[in-house]
Design a protein around this motif. Structure first.
Motif, short mmCIF file in Angstrom:
data_model
loop_
_atom_site.label_atom_id
_atom_site.label_comp_id
_atom_site.label_asym_id
_atom_site.label_seq_id
_atom_site.Cartn_x
_atom_site.Cartn_y
_atom_site.Cartn_z
N ALA A 17 39.85 72.62 10.38
CA ALA A 17 39.87 72.23 11.24
C ALA A 17 39.51 72.84 12.56
O ALA A 17 39.04 72.62 12.62
N ALA A 18 40.36 73.99 12.20
CA ALA A 18 40.07 75.29 12.93
C ALA A 18 38.41 76.01 12.55
O ALA A 18 37.92 76.17 13.95
N GLU A 20 36.52 74.10 11.49
CA GLU A 20 35.29 72.93 11.81
C GLU A 20 34.93 72.80 12.99
O GLU A 20 33.67 72.00 13.59
N ARG A 21 35.82 72.76 14.01
CA ARG A 21 36.08 73.32 15.62
C ARG A 21 35.40 73.63 16.24
O ARG A 21 35.29 74.91 17.58
N GLU A 23 36.32 77.08 15.61
CA GLU A 23 37.48 78.48 15.86
C GLU A 23 37.67 79.91 14.75
O GLU A 23 37.17 81.22 15.34
#
Ligand code: GRF
Length: 199
Positions: A17-18, A20-21, A23
């Motif tokens: 998720a990080a 994908e964001r 980050e």
């Protein structure tokens, strides 16, 4: 990035998720599990990621199993490895191949409570603070240089499960943070210390 897991895969999902964001400047090239029905593997497939079950059961030796894992990682072009609940010890050879490019997360403030049943160990000892540790992987058990730690108070009415759940929330922050810093900042290892800002 190669992810090795054996279970539910919540840390893998937090890392993904990080990424994908935006980050964490990395992408998951392959998720490998030694447990064919690991929920984390199904989650990887549901996300459309490359995912391989490479069961250790039935392999003639530890080395034979690991050779299959290593060749799958190499074929996928994996440059870094994140261990995310991978319940197998790795050989010095594989550790050496990914030295300083392999991370693990552990649900205690290392060097306290390495190994298994970690939250119960913390409760039995009576510590007032526990937490999680992201570390570079070396040849030992949960023993490599520490990248990030986050502390979690131990409450009087904690059980191993309630403590594990609060630590896990911090793991999901700490793991992406550690990877982001290693990939975006200058750093080095001085003795046992990971030092950011070193050239
Ligand atoms: C986490 O507690 C991690 O610290 C430990 O194994 C557990 C894996 O959980 N190494 P999950 O599979 O990432 O949800």
């Amino acid at each position: 990035m190669g992810i090795l897991l054996s279970g539910r895969g919540s840390n893998f999902l937090a890392l993904h998720a990080a990424m994908e964001r935006g980050e964490v400047p990395a992408e998951v090239a392959l998720v490998v599990s030694n447990v064919a029905d690991a929920p984390g593997l199904a989650r990887a497939r549901a996300l459309g990621l490359e995912a391989a079950a490479i069961p250790h059961a039935g392999e003639p030796s530890r080395a034979a199993h690991e050779a299959k894992v290593a060749s799958a990682l190499a074929a996928a072009g994996v440059e870094w490895i994140c261990l995310a609940g991978y319940m197998r010890l790795l050989s010095p050879e594989l550790v050496g191949r990914y030295r300083r490019r392999m991370l693990n997360i552990h649900p205690s403030l290392l060097p306290a409570f390495p190994g298994l049943d970690v939250q119960q160990q913390a409760l039995d000892w009576g510590v007032k603070l526990s937490g999680c540790t992201v570390h570079l992987v070396d040849e030992g058990l949960d023993s490599g240089p520490i990248v990030v730690q986050r502390a979690v108070p131990v409450l009087d009415d904690d059980t191993a499960e309630t403590l594990a759940a609060r630590i896990l929330e911090q793991e999901h922050q700490a793991y992406p943070e550690a990877l982001r810093r290693l990939l975006t900042e200058p750093w080095g290892v001085e003795g046992r210390r990971v030092v950011f800002g070193a050239s």
